[in-house]
Write a protein that holds these residues in place. Sequence first.
Motif, PDB file in Angstrom:
ATOM      1  N   SER A   1     -17.987  -3.289  -3.725  1.00 36.22           N
ATOM      2  CA  SER A   1     -18.302  -4.690  -3.480  1.00 36.22           C
ATOM      3  C   SER A   1     -17.091  -5.533  -3.863  1.00 36.22           C
ATOM      4  N   VAL A   2     -16.805  -6.558  -3.080  1.00 36.84           N
ATOM      5  CA  VAL A   2     -15.663  -7.425  -3.353  1.00 36.84           C
ATOM      6  C   VAL A   2     -16.102  -8.796  -3.831  1.00 36.84           C
ATOM      7  N   SER A   3     -17.083  -9.362  -3.157  1.00 34.71           N
ATOM      8  CA  SER A   3     -17.483 -10.738  -3.460  1.00 34.71           C
ATOM      9  C   SER A   3     -18.922 -10.958  -3.023  1.00 34.71           C
ATOM     10  N   LEU A   4     -19.640 -11.821  -3.774  1.00 29.42           N
ATOM     11  CA  LEU A   4     -20.987 -12.219  -3.370  1.00 29.42           C
ATOM     12  C   LEU A   4     -20.969 -13.509  -2.572  1.00 29.42           C
ATOM     13  N   ASP A   5     -19.990 -14.354  -2.795  1.00 37.11           N
ATOM     14  CA  ASP A   5     -19.899 -15.631  -2.085  1.00 37.11           C
ATOM     15  C   ASP A   5     -18.445 -15.911  -1.741  1.00 37.11           C
TER      16      ASP A   5
ATOM     17  N   LEU B   1      -7.827  -6.691   7.247  1.00 38.38           N
ATOM     18  CA  LEU B   1      -7.340  -5.327   7.124  1.00 38.38           C
ATOM     19  C   LEU B   1      -5.993  -5.364   6.409  1.00 38.38           C
ATOM     20  N   HIS B   2      -5.813  -4.444   5.460  1.00 32.89           N
ATOM     21  CA  HIS B   2      -4.595  -4.424   4.662  1.00 32.89           C
ATOM     22  C   HIS B   2      -4.035  -3.005   4.632  1.00 32.89           C
ATOM     23  N   GLU B   3      -2.760  -2.850   4.960  1.00 31.17           N
ATOM     24  CA  GLU B   3      -2.107  -1.542   4.886  1.00 31.17           C
ATOM     25  C   GLU B   3      -1.882  -1.177   3.425  1.00 31.17           C
ATOM     26  N   ALA B   4      -2.149   0.091   3.070  1.00 30.98           N
ATOM     27  CA  ALA B   4      -2.016   0.525   1.674  1.00 30.98           C
ATOM     28  C   ALA B   4      -1.596   1.997   1.645  1.00 30.98           C
ATOM     29  N   GLY B   5      -0.303   2.253   1.803  1.00 29.13           N
ATOM     30  CA  GLY B   5       0.197   3.628   1.747  1.00 29.13           C
ATOM     31  C   GLY B   5      -0.344   4.461   2.879  1.00 29.13           C
ATOM     32  N   ASP B   6      -0.958   5.617   2.533  1.00 31.98           N
ATOM     33  CA  ASP B   6      -1.488   6.490   3.574  1.00 31.98           C
ATOM     34  C   ASP B   6      -2.919   6.131   3.963  1.00 31.98           C
ATOM     35  N   HIS B   7      -3.433   5.003   3.469  1.00 26.13           N
ATOM     36  CA  HIS B   7      -4.753   4.478   3.832  1.00 26.13           C
ATOM     37  C   HIS B   7      -4.610   3.019   4.293  1.00 26.13           C
ATOM     38  N   PHE B   8      -5.682   2.494   4.856  1.00 24.11           N
ATOM     39  CA  PHE B   8      -5.770   1.048   5.052  1.00 24.11           C
ATOM     40  C   PHE B   8      -7.091   0.565   4.453  1.00 24.11           C
ATOM     41  N   ILE B   9      -7.076  -0.655   3.967  1.00 25.22           N
ATOM     42  CA  ILE B   9      -8.241  -1.260   3.320  1.00 25.22           C
ATOM     43  C   ILE B   9      -8.932  -2.138   4.351  1.00 25.22           C
ATOM     44  N   LEU B  10     -10.171  -1.803   4.657  1.00 24.50           N
ATOM     45  CA  LEU B  10     -10.952  -2.549   5.631  1.00 24.50           C
ATOM     46  C   LEU B  10     -11.965  -3.413   4.885  1.00 24.50           C
ATOM     47  N   VAL B  11     -11.817  -4.719   4.991  1.00 19.86           N
ATOM     48  CA  VAL B  11     -12.716  -5.663   4.314  1.00 19.86           C
ATOM     49  C   VAL B  11     -13.717  -6.182   5.335  1.00 19.86           C
ATOM     50  N   GLY B  12     -14.985  -6.127   4.983  1.00 22.21           N
ATOM     51  CA  GLY B  12     -16.031  -6.591   5.880  1.00 22.21           C
ATOM     52  C   GLY B  12     -16.880  -7.683   5.252  1.00 22.21           C
TER      53      GLY B  12
END
Length: 361
Positions: free
Chosen positions: A242-246, A323-334
């Motif tokens: 979880s990133v944020s509630l609001d 979407l954020h590039e992070a080394g050999d992964h990418f971070i997908l924020v929804g």
Amino acid sequence: MSLIEYKGFGGVVLAADMLGDENDPAVLLVPDIGQSRANWREVAEALVLSGRRVVNLDLRDGTDLAPHIEDLRAVLAQMGSRPVVVAAGRGSWIAAHALGLDDGTHLAAGLVLVDMPVDDVVIASAAATRLVLPTLAVRGGFSPAEASADSDAFFAALPLGQSADINDCDLELASDRKEALLGQLLEFLERRQPREAMEFKAGSDPRTLRDAMGCFATGITIVTALDAEGTPVGLTANSFTSVSLDPPLLLVCIANTAGTAPTLREATHFGVNVLQIGQQPTSNRFAARGEDRFANQPWAPGHTGVPLLGSSLVSFECQHESLHEAGDHFILVGRVVRAQFEPHRDPLLYFRGKYRRLHFA
């Protein structure tokens, strides 16, 4: 000691003895073809007394190396943590080939080849140079072995410190030879898989960092979306939070090499299905390559059209936020637009490379 079973190539069941504390560093013992795990039993018991967890494996019947190689890779993939593989006789050939197909470091922490039969100097040298992970070759571990041009070539191809000739020891009894072999094993294990705390430093084996990350217990999710043709796709992921509630935000981390990565990069909406304890087979299916992951899998489109898996603990429907590039992964924020959950089910957990379940005091 307990009896466990692994699934080998083609679904063949392979039996093994499990000895020692599951929290101790692991050693996988592989016998010669035509022998059984009984040949390793005394060594296995001695390793347990030295603070090791030992898996003493039986091989399938047959002398064809190919299925044995696939069996060993399948067993290592099911073990969860990387053991040091100790193999004898033609079992050494199996282990050397299984761990030489790629760099081998994602499957094992080290390799010990005991009395490996060497009949061809070219094959011997090639086998030695393919082994990237730490390796020890022992000659004369179970019985006296005469040196030959081929075996000498194999030993010479190994880096300094990666071979030991027990025939050079002063041995009067068979028990002396076994003690000498055990001494070589323990010295190698203490150097390559110490019992004290492991440490990762910049530049270290990436698998060591993965093992460290694996000490953080997580739930398991399956991330789903529709591709450009409207076909459902999905993969198993445990990098979720979880990133944020609001506003209501969550994220998942996706490997760039994942087959579904291009679809998830472009999808306007995606789903995150948090699994419950009964969905371990589903987790395995969505983690495997080459399977029709949605075959015989109950699912239904959510309000946004994304595939949602039936019986999940929670299913989130998300709109692509960033979407954020992070080394050999990418971070997908929804951005969460809808969530369905069943709070009375228990979660499927993952810790140190194995599925776990809740234990209440």
